[in-house]
Design a protein around this motif. Sequence first.
Motif, PDB file in Angstrom:
ATOM      1  N   SER A  77       0.698  -0.983  -0.084  1.00  0.00           N
ATOM      2  CA  SER A  77      -0.227  -0.203   0.111  1.00  0.00           C
ATOM      3  C   SER A  77       0.729   1.309  -0.031  1.00  0.00           C
ATOM      4  O   SER A  77       0.296   2.345   0.042  1.00  0.00           O
ATOM      5  CB  SER A  77      -0.835   0.166   1.246  1.00  0.00           C
ATOM      6  OG  SER A  77      -0.129  -0.016   2.421  1.00  0.00           O
ATOM      7  N   GLY A  78       2.222   1.110  -0.139  1.00  0.00           N
ATOM      8  CA  GLY A  78       3.066   2.204   0.056  1.00  0.00           C
ATOM      9  C   GLY A  78       3.648   2.788  -1.465  1.00  0.00           C
ATOM     10  O   GLY A  78       2.935   2.697  -2.275  1.00  0.00           O
ATOM     11  N   SER A  79       4.881   3.019  -1.441  1.00  0.00           N
ATOM     12  CA  SER A  79       5.712   3.442  -2.708  1.00  0.00           C
ATOM     13  C   SER A  79       5.851   2.071  -3.406  1.00  0.00           C
ATOM     14  O   SER A  79       6.718   1.299  -2.980  1.00  0.00           O
ATOM     15  CB  SER A  79       7.089   4.266  -2.491  1.00  0.00           C
ATOM     16  OG  SER A  79       7.505   4.387  -3.370  1.00  0.00           O
ATOM     17  N   ASN A  80       5.182   1.808  -4.341  1.00  0.00           N
ATOM     18  CA  ASN A  80       5.249   0.632  -5.163  1.00  0.00           C
ATOM     19  C   ASN A  80       5.203   0.755  -6.628  1.00  0.00           C
ATOM     20  O   ASN A  80       4.878   0.015  -7.682  1.00  0.00           O
ATOM     21  CB  ASN A  80       4.054  -0.277  -4.814  1.00  0.00           C
ATOM     22  CG  ASN A  80       2.874   0.227  -4.966  1.00  0.00           C
ATOM     23  OD1 ASN A  80       2.346   1.098  -5.739  1.00  0.00           O
ATOM     24  ND2 ASN A  80       1.970  -0.204  -4.278  1.00  0.00           N
ATOM     25  N   ARG A  81       5.659   1.851  -7.243  1.00  0.00           N
ATOM     26  CA  ARG A  81       5.435   2.234  -8.616  1.00  0.00           C
ATOM     27  C   ARG A  81       6.419   1.363  -9.617  1.00  0.00           C
ATOM     28  O   ARG A  81       6.036   0.954 -10.460  1.00  0.00           O
ATOM     29  CB  ARG A  81       5.620   3.819  -8.898  1.00  0.00           C
ATOM     30  CG  ARG A  81       5.636   4.220 -10.399  1.00  0.00           C
ATOM     31  CD  ARG A  81       6.029   5.588 -10.596  1.00  0.00           C
ATOM     32  NE  ARG A  81       6.263   5.961 -11.824  1.00  0.00           N
ATOM     33  CZ  ARG A  81       7.387   5.972 -12.764  1.00  0.00           C
ATOM     34  NH1 ARG A  81       8.444   5.881 -12.018  1.00  0.00           N
ATOM     35  NH2 ARG A  81       7.492   6.514 -13.950  1.00  0.00           N
ATOM     36  N   MET A  82       7.445   0.972  -8.891  1.00  0.00           N
ATOM     37  CA  MET A  82       8.420   0.072  -9.608  1.00  0.00           C
ATOM     38  C   MET A  82       8.421  -1.312  -9.327  1.00  0.00           C
ATOM     39  O   MET A  82       9.361  -2.101  -9.495  1.00  0.00           O
ATOM     40  CB  MET A  82       9.810   0.704  -9.358  1.00  0.00           C
ATOM     41  CG  MET A  82      10.146   1.940 -10.114  1.00  0.00           C
ATOM     42  SD  MET A  82      11.720   2.594  -9.716  1.00  0.00           S
ATOM     43  CE  MET A  82      12.563   1.209 -11.169  1.00  0.00           C
ATOM     44  N   HIS A  83       7.231  -1.538  -8.692  1.00  0.00           N
ATOM     45  CA  HIS A  83       6.998  -2.954  -8.165  1.00  0.00           C
ATOM     46  C   HIS A  83       6.170  -3.735  -9.267  1.00  0.00           C
ATOM     47  O   HIS A  83       5.773  -3.433 -10.166  1.00  0.00           O
ATOM     48  CB  HIS A  83       6.488  -2.926  -6.649  1.00  0.00           C
ATOM     49  CG  HIS A  83       7.357  -2.619  -5.721  1.00  0.00           C
ATOM     50  ND1 HIS A  83       7.905  -1.335  -5.596  1.00  0.00           N
ATOM     51  CD2 HIS A  83       7.706  -3.145  -4.489  1.00  0.00           C
ATOM     52  CE1 HIS A  83       8.840  -1.141  -4.774  1.00  0.00           C
ATOM     53  NE2 HIS A  83       8.662  -2.271  -3.891  1.00  0.00           N
ATOM     54  N   ALA A  84       6.043  -5.176  -8.678  1.00  0.00           N
ATOM     55  CA  ALA A  84       5.375  -6.039  -9.746  1.00  0.00           C
ATOM     56  C   ALA A  84       4.152  -5.915  -9.921  1.00  0.00           C
ATOM     57  O   ALA A  84       3.160  -5.636  -9.168  1.00  0.00           O
ATOM     58  CB  ALA A  84       5.625  -7.474  -9.183  1.00  0.00           C
ATOM     59  N   CYS A 110       4.287  -9.974  -0.567  1.00  0.00           N
ATOM     60  CA  CYS A 110       5.360  -9.474  -1.324  1.00  0.00           C
ATOM     61  C   CYS A 110       5.014  -8.804  -2.637  1.00  0.00           C
ATOM     62  O   CYS A 110       4.305  -9.606  -3.248  1.00  0.00           O
ATOM     63  CB  CYS A 110       6.494 -10.240  -1.172  1.00  0.00           C
ATOM     64  SG  CYS A 110       8.057  -9.656  -2.095  1.00  0.00           S
ATOM     65  N   VAL A 111       5.480  -7.741  -2.956  1.00  0.00           N
ATOM     66  CA  VAL A 111       5.018  -7.350  -4.417  1.00  0.00           C
ATOM     67  C   VAL A 111       6.656  -6.851  -5.031  1.00  0.00           C
ATOM     68  O   VAL A 111       6.451  -6.110  -5.975  1.00  0.00           O
ATOM     69  CB  VAL A 111       4.146  -5.966  -4.300  1.00  0.00           C
ATOM     70  CG1 VAL A 111       2.741  -6.731  -4.095  1.00  0.00           C
ATOM     71  CG2 VAL A 111       4.525  -4.876  -3.743  1.00  0.00           C
ATOM     72  N   ALA A 112       7.552  -7.342  -4.428  1.00  0.00           N
ATOM     73  CA  ALA A 112       8.877  -6.929  -4.973  1.00  0.00           C
ATOM     74  C   ALA A 112       9.272  -7.468  -6.434  1.00  0.00           C
ATOM     75  O   ALA A 112       8.706  -8.603  -6.750  1.00  0.00           O
ATOM     76  CB  ALA A 112      10.057  -7.273  -3.890  1.00  0.00           C
ATOM     77  N   THR A 113      10.216  -6.889  -7.134  1.00  0.00           N
ATOM     78  CA  THR A 113      10.422  -7.540  -8.481  1.00  0.00           C
ATOM     79  C   THR A 113      12.150  -8.073  -8.401  1.00  0.00           C
ATOM     80  O   THR A 113      12.855  -7.510  -7.563  1.00  0.00           O
ATOM     81  CB  THR A 113      10.406  -6.523  -9.601  1.00  0.00           C
ATOM     82  OG1 THR A 113      11.134  -5.319  -9.262  1.00  0.00           O
ATOM     83  CG2 THR A 113       8.976  -6.229  -9.794  1.00  0.00           C
ATOM     84  N   ARG A 142      11.569 -18.199  -7.709  1.00  0.00           N
ATOM     85  CA  ARG A 142      10.291 -18.336  -7.222  1.00  0.00           C
ATOM     86  C   ARG A 142       9.358 -17.498  -7.100  1.00  0.00           C
ATOM     87  O   ARG A 142       9.859 -16.142  -6.527  1.00  0.00           O
ATOM     88  CB  ARG A 142      10.777 -18.992  -5.727  1.00  0.00           C
ATOM     89  CG  ARG A 142      11.552 -20.243  -5.627  1.00  0.00           C
ATOM     90  CD  ARG A 142      10.624 -21.402  -5.319  1.00  0.00           C
ATOM     91  NE  ARG A 142       9.872 -21.428  -4.366  1.00  0.00           N
ATOM     92  CZ  ARG A 142      10.377 -22.045  -3.108  1.00  0.00           C
ATOM     93  NH1 ARG A 142      11.752 -22.594  -3.344  1.00  0.00           N
ATOM     94  NH2 ARG A 142       9.716 -22.167  -1.828  1.00  0.00           N
ATOM     95  N   LEU A 143       8.187 -17.602  -7.163  1.00  0.00           N
ATOM     96  CA  LEU A 143       7.269 -16.471  -6.757  1.00  0.00           C
ATOM     97  C   LEU A 143       7.214 -16.210  -5.428  1.00  0.00           C
ATOM     98  O   LEU A 143       7.310 -17.102  -4.627  1.00  0.00           O
ATOM     99  CB  LEU A 143       5.933 -16.587  -7.350  1.00  0.00           C
ATOM    100  CG  LEU A 143       5.643 -16.723  -8.948  1.00  0.00           C
ATOM    101  CD1 LEU A 143       4.431 -17.364  -9.347  1.00  0.00           C
ATOM    102  CD2 LEU A 143       6.110 -15.316  -9.599  1.00  0.00           C
ATOM    103  N   PRO A 144       6.918 -14.957  -4.851  1.00  0.00           N
ATOM    104  CA  PRO A 144       6.822 -14.661  -3.330  1.00  0.00           C
ATOM    105  C   PRO A 144       5.940 -15.699  -2.615  1.00  0.00           C
ATOM    106  O   PRO A 144       6.236 -16.242  -1.715  1.00  0.00           O
ATOM    107  CB  PRO A 144       6.272 -13.240  -3.419  1.00  0.00           C
ATOM    108  CG  PRO A 144       5.595 -13.003  -4.670  1.00  0.00           C
ATOM    109  CD  PRO A 144       6.380 -13.824  -5.666  1.00  0.00           C
ATOM    110  N   GLY A 145       4.699 -15.854  -3.186  1.00  0.00           N
ATOM    111  CA  GLY A 145       3.784 -16.612  -2.165  1.00  0.00           C
ATOM    112  C   GLY A 145       3.658 -16.466  -0.692  1.00  0.00           C
ATOM    113  O   GLY A 145       3.407 -15.164  -0.662  1.00  0.00           O
TER     114      GLY A 145
END
Length: 241
Positions: A128-135, A143-146, A180-183
């Motif tokens: 819900s935060g700063s995620n413009r460059m995320h997945a 997790c929504v990291a790339t 691996r996907l975050p899951g």
Amino acid sequence: SYVASAVSTLADRPGAEYLAGGTNLVDLMKLDVLTPQHVVDINGLPLRGIDTRDDLRIGALERMSDVAAHPGVYPAISRALLQSASQQLRNMASIGGNLLQRTRCGYFRDVTMPCNKREPGSGCPAVSGSNRMHAVLGTSETCVATHASDLAVALVALDAEIRLVGDSGERTAKLADFYRLPGETPEVDNDLRPGELIAEVVVPRLDWASRSTYVKVRDRQSYEFALCSAAVALDVRDSHV
């Protein structure tokens, strides 16, 4: 062998890390994101060379800039490497290290913030935060990291495998299956086993690999991670894709 000795050394030292180019490991150590008890320098290992006689085989310790400039490397690989990092970093960074680099998520790199990838169960502010460059795809509630590697995208499109060496021997894995996907376990980036290292990247000889490219959309051309990227290789037969 020297490789077996390095693997054995790491296996005997819990909390140790391999050091190649150091462009990711040293960076994260400065931030206290990674705090290995031991660092095993592998730059002297015989894991170099670019062989184009049959399949394309790239030693894990080859530097990114050297691979990008090699005439036998497929266009998608070369373009992905040339759009990675800066020239200075490409001169230092290894192929194996690039494929194993950690996410560039700002929350992961800030030890004052919670992060499920760094500290499982602590939360993911990026949701819900700063995620413009995320997945956008492949995310989970944890997790929504790339993954930051441009090279990995190109290699997956070319059906590449990696040869892994560990304390129990060698094995190969499709790069597409390695990550691996975050899951529910975002702290697990890939299928690398304790003590293992990437020894070699193998790209099968495919007629259509020469008709490949890599496209990267980013905020600035000089040096930036991808907002979105794509690799494509076209199999053209009788004027049909």
